[in-house]
Design a protein around this motif. Structure first.
Motif, mmCIF file in Angstrom:
data_model
loop_
_atom_site.group_PDB
_atom_site.id
_atom_site.type_symbol
_atom_site.label_atom_id
_atom_site.label_comp_id
_atom_site.label_asym_id
_atom_site.label_seq_id
_atom_site.Cartn_x
_atom_site.Cartn_y
_atom_site.Cartn_z
ATOM 1 N N HIS A 27 0.771 -1.125 0.042
ATOM 2 C CA HIS A 27 -0.040 -0.006 -0.078
ATOM 3 C C HIS A 27 0.949 1.213 -0.048
ATOM 4 O O HIS A 27 1.712 1.344 0.857
ATOM 5 C CB HIS A 27 -1.002 -0.067 1.239
ATOM 6 C CG HIS A 27 -1.745 -1.137 1.188
ATOM 7 N ND1 HIS A 27 -2.995 -1.160 0.557
ATOM 8 C CD2 HIS A 27 -1.540 -2.375 1.737
ATOM 9 C CE1 HIS A 27 -3.676 -2.425 0.647
ATOM 10 N NE2 HIS A 27 -2.684 -3.294 1.410
ATOM 11 N N VAL A 28 0.741 2.067 -1.125
ATOM 12 C CA VAL A 28 1.593 3.322 -1.137
ATOM 13 C C VAL A 28 0.848 4.610 -1.022
ATOM 14 O O VAL A 28 -0.251 4.791 -1.798
ATOM 15 C CB VAL A 28 2.390 2.985 -2.572
ATOM 16 C CG1 VAL A 28 3.285 4.354 -2.797
ATOM 17 C CG2 VAL A 28 2.679 1.764 -3.056
ATOM 18 N N PRO A 29 1.204 5.454 -0.158
ATOM 19 C CA PRO A 29 0.518 6.861 -0.163
ATOM 20 C C PRO A 29 0.715 7.482 -1.209
ATOM 21 O O PRO A 29 1.597 7.536 -2.051
ATOM 22 C CB PRO A 29 1.526 7.638 0.927
ATOM 23 C CG PRO A 29 2.110 6.468 1.605
ATOM 24 C CD PRO A 29 2.572 5.304 0.871
ATOM 25 N N GLY A 30 -0.574 7.982 -1.857
ATOM 26 C CA GLY A 30 -0.803 8.652 -2.965
ATOM 27 C C GLY A 30 -1.302 7.876 -4.144
ATOM 28 O O GLY A 30 -1.523 8.206 -5.448
ATOM 29 N N ARG A 31 -1.393 6.505 -3.943
ATOM 30 C CA ARG A 31 -2.049 5.657 -4.944
ATOM 31 C C ARG A 31 -3.330 4.815 -4.371
ATOM 32 O O ARG A 31 -3.217 4.483 -3.409
ATOM 33 C CB ARG A 31 -0.871 4.575 -5.040
ATOM 34 C CG ARG A 31 0.197 4.978 -6.020
ATOM 35 C CD ARG A 31 0.759 3.658 -6.388
ATOM 36 N NE ARG A 31 2.000 4.259 -7.467
ATOM 37 C CZ ARG A 31 2.820 3.308 -8.250
ATOM 38 N NH1 ARG A 31 2.319 2.087 -8.169
ATOM 39 N NH2 ARG A 31 3.552 3.733 -9.086
ATOM 40 N N ALA A 32 -4.139 4.983 -5.237
ATOM 41 C CA ALA A 32 -5.598 4.275 -4.909
ATOM 42 C C ALA A 32 -5.462 2.855 -4.681
ATOM 43 O O ALA A 32 -6.242 2.349 -3.905
ATOM 44 C CB ALA A 32 -6.708 4.760 -5.897
ATOM 45 N N GLU A 33 -4.619 2.355 -5.604
ATOM 46 C CA GLU A 33 -4.470 0.732 -5.734
ATOM 47 C C GLU A 33 -2.987 0.252 -5.267
ATOM 48 O O GLU A 33 -2.056 1.064 -5.434
ATOM 49 C CB GLU A 33 -5.024 0.254 -7.130
ATOM 50 C CG GLU A 33 -6.384 0.472 -7.539
ATOM 51 C CD GLU A 33 -7.344 -0.184 -6.771
ATOM 52 O OE1 GLU A 33 -6.838 -1.469 -6.283
ATOM 53 O OE2 GLU A 33 -8.341 0.323 -6.578
ATOM 54 N N PRO A 34 -2.961 -1.001 -4.552
ATOM 55 C CA PRO A 34 -1.599 -1.460 -3.999
ATOM 56 C C PRO A 34 -1.114 -1.729 -5.198
ATOM 57 O O PRO A 34 -1.534 -2.026 -6.400
ATOM 58 C CB PRO A 34 -2.075 -2.397 -3.052
ATOM 59 C CG PRO A 34 -3.252 -2.693 -3.331
ATOM 60 C CD PRO A 34 -4.102 -1.740 -3.991
ATOM 61 N N VAL A 35 0.344 -1.935 -5.228
ATOM 62 C CA VAL A 35 1.202 -2.626 -5.968
ATOM 63 C C VAL A 35 1.433 -3.990 -5.430
ATOM 64 O O VAL A 35 1.420 -4.443 -4.494
ATOM 65 C CB VAL A 35 2.547 -1.632 -6.398
ATOM 66 C CG1 VAL A 35 2.202 -0.388 -7.091
ATOM 67 C CG2 VAL A 35 3.555 -1.552 -5.097
ATOM 68 N N HIS A 36 2.003 -4.826 -6.331
ATOM 69 C CA HIS A 36 2.302 -6.391 -6.098
ATOM 70 C C HIS A 36 3.607 -6.699 -6.459
ATOM 71 O O HIS A 36 4.297 -6.363 -7.656
ATOM 72 C CB HIS A 36 1.217 -6.974 -6.898
ATOM 73 C CG HIS A 36 -0.123 -6.628 -6.632
ATOM 74 N ND1 HIS A 36 -0.785 -7.026 -5.443
ATOM 75 C CD2 HIS A 36 -1.067 -5.527 -7.098
ATOM 76 C CE1 HIS A 36 -2.116 -6.617 -5.405
ATOM 77 N NE2 HIS A 36 -2.198 -5.695 -6.415
ATOM 78 N N PRO A 115 5.500 7.084 5.266
ATOM 79 C CA PRO A 115 6.547 8.205 5.316
ATOM 80 C C PRO A 115 5.881 9.523 5.770
ATOM 81 O O PRO A 115 4.668 9.839 5.390
ATOM 82 C CB PRO A 115 7.154 8.213 3.857
ATOM 83 C CG PRO A 115 5.983 7.700 3.119
ATOM 84 C CD PRO A 115 4.971 6.834 4.113
ATOM 85 N N ASP A 116 6.987 10.361 6.304
ATOM 86 C CA ASP A 116 6.371 11.796 6.722
ATOM 87 C C ASP A 116 6.213 12.555 5.419
ATOM 88 O O ASP A 116 7.104 13.392 5.117
ATOM 89 C CB ASP A 116 7.366 12.269 7.724
ATOM 90 C CG ASP A 116 7.140 13.666 8.226
ATOM 91 O OD1 ASP A 116 6.092 14.202 7.717
ATOM 92 O OD2 ASP A 116 7.863 14.282 8.728
ATOM 93 N N LEU A 117 5.215 12.339 4.558
ATOM 94 C CA LEU A 117 5.107 13.176 3.430
ATOM 95 C C LEU A 117 4.893 14.642 3.503
ATOM 96 O O LEU A 117 5.516 15.543 2.778
ATOM 97 C CB LEU A 117 4.072 12.795 2.549
ATOM 98 C CG LEU A 117 4.241 11.322 1.904
ATOM 99 C CD1 LEU A 117 3.124 10.803 1.053
ATOM 100 C CD2 LEU A 117 5.623 11.445 0.736
ATOM 101 N N LEU A 118 4.448 15.078 4.565
ATOM 102 C CA LEU A 118 3.998 16.553 5.115
ATOM 103 C C LEU A 118 5.526 16.991 5.214
ATOM 104 O O LEU A 118 5.877 17.939 4.616
ATOM 105 C CB LEU A 118 3.196 16.575 6.377
ATOM 106 C CG LEU A 118 3.169 17.800 6.866
ATOM 107 C CD1 LEU A 118 2.464 18.910 5.810
ATOM 108 C CD2 LEU A 118 2.440 18.010 8.172
ATOM 109 N N GLY A 119 6.352 16.496 6.260
ATOM 110 C CA GLY A 119 7.570 17.211 6.452
ATOM 111 C C GLY A 119 8.413 17.168 5.005
ATOM 112 O O GLY A 119 9.063 18.001 4.757
ATOM 113 N N LEU A 120 8.332 16.018 4.132
ATOM 114 C CA LEU A 120 9.210 15.777 2.960
ATOM 115 C C LEU A 120 8.510 17.133 2.172
ATOM 116 O O LEU A 120 9.677 17.951 1.662
ATOM 117 C CB LEU A 120 8.994 14.790 2.221
ATOM 118 C CG LEU A 120 9.754 14.494 1.012
ATOM 119 C CD1 LEU A 120 10.023 12.806 0.807
ATOM 120 C CD2 LEU A 120 9.012 14.949 -0.143
#
Length: 130
Positions: A27-36, A115-120
């Motif tokens: 599960h990846v932040p910013g993506r609606a669907e997971p990757v495999h 991940p701390d995407l806000l801080g990034l």
């Protein structure tokens, strides 16, 4: 985890196959669907390297219970490519990430990462600092 850190820091396809189950779900932040699978994890690393070609992860802490590993990382790199719509700035980043991994038969079968995407985004000028 040492081999996994080597994998994420090098993006070596052979390590992906060795460490990641073909049935793994990420599960990846910013993506609606997971990757495999191994290729999906290489996509995640590729997304990060697209914005930060020199990105490196340092494992700071792990907590292990059964087949679950909680791992806290520091991600460091230089913003040299577009990332979430922010053009390259040349700014250095250092942000934390907390990921939860599940293992089966010695391979990773899932990860949920925060991940701390806000801080990034604040560090690269994509969002104002408060």
């Amino acid at each position: 985890m040492a081999r996994f850190v080597e994998f994420i820091n090098t993006a070596a396809p052979q390590l992906a196959t060795e460490l990641v189950s073909p049935d793994a779900v990420f599960h990846v932040p910013g993506r609606a669907e997971p990757v495999h699978g191994p290729q999906g994890y290489l996509e995640i690393i590729g997304m990060m390297r697209g914005g930060f070609p020199d990105i490196q992860w340092t494992l700071e802490e792990t907590v292990i219970e059964g087949d679950v590993i909680a791992a806290r990382f520091t991600m460091r790199g230089t913003h040299r490519g577009a990332f979430f719509g922010v053009p390259p700035t040349g700014k250095a980043i250092a942000v934390q990430a907390l990921n939860i991994y599940r293992l089966s038969a010695g391979k990773i079968i899932s990860e949920v990462g925060q991940p701390d995407l806000l801080g990034l985004m604040q560090q690269i000028g994509g969002l104002p600092r408060s």
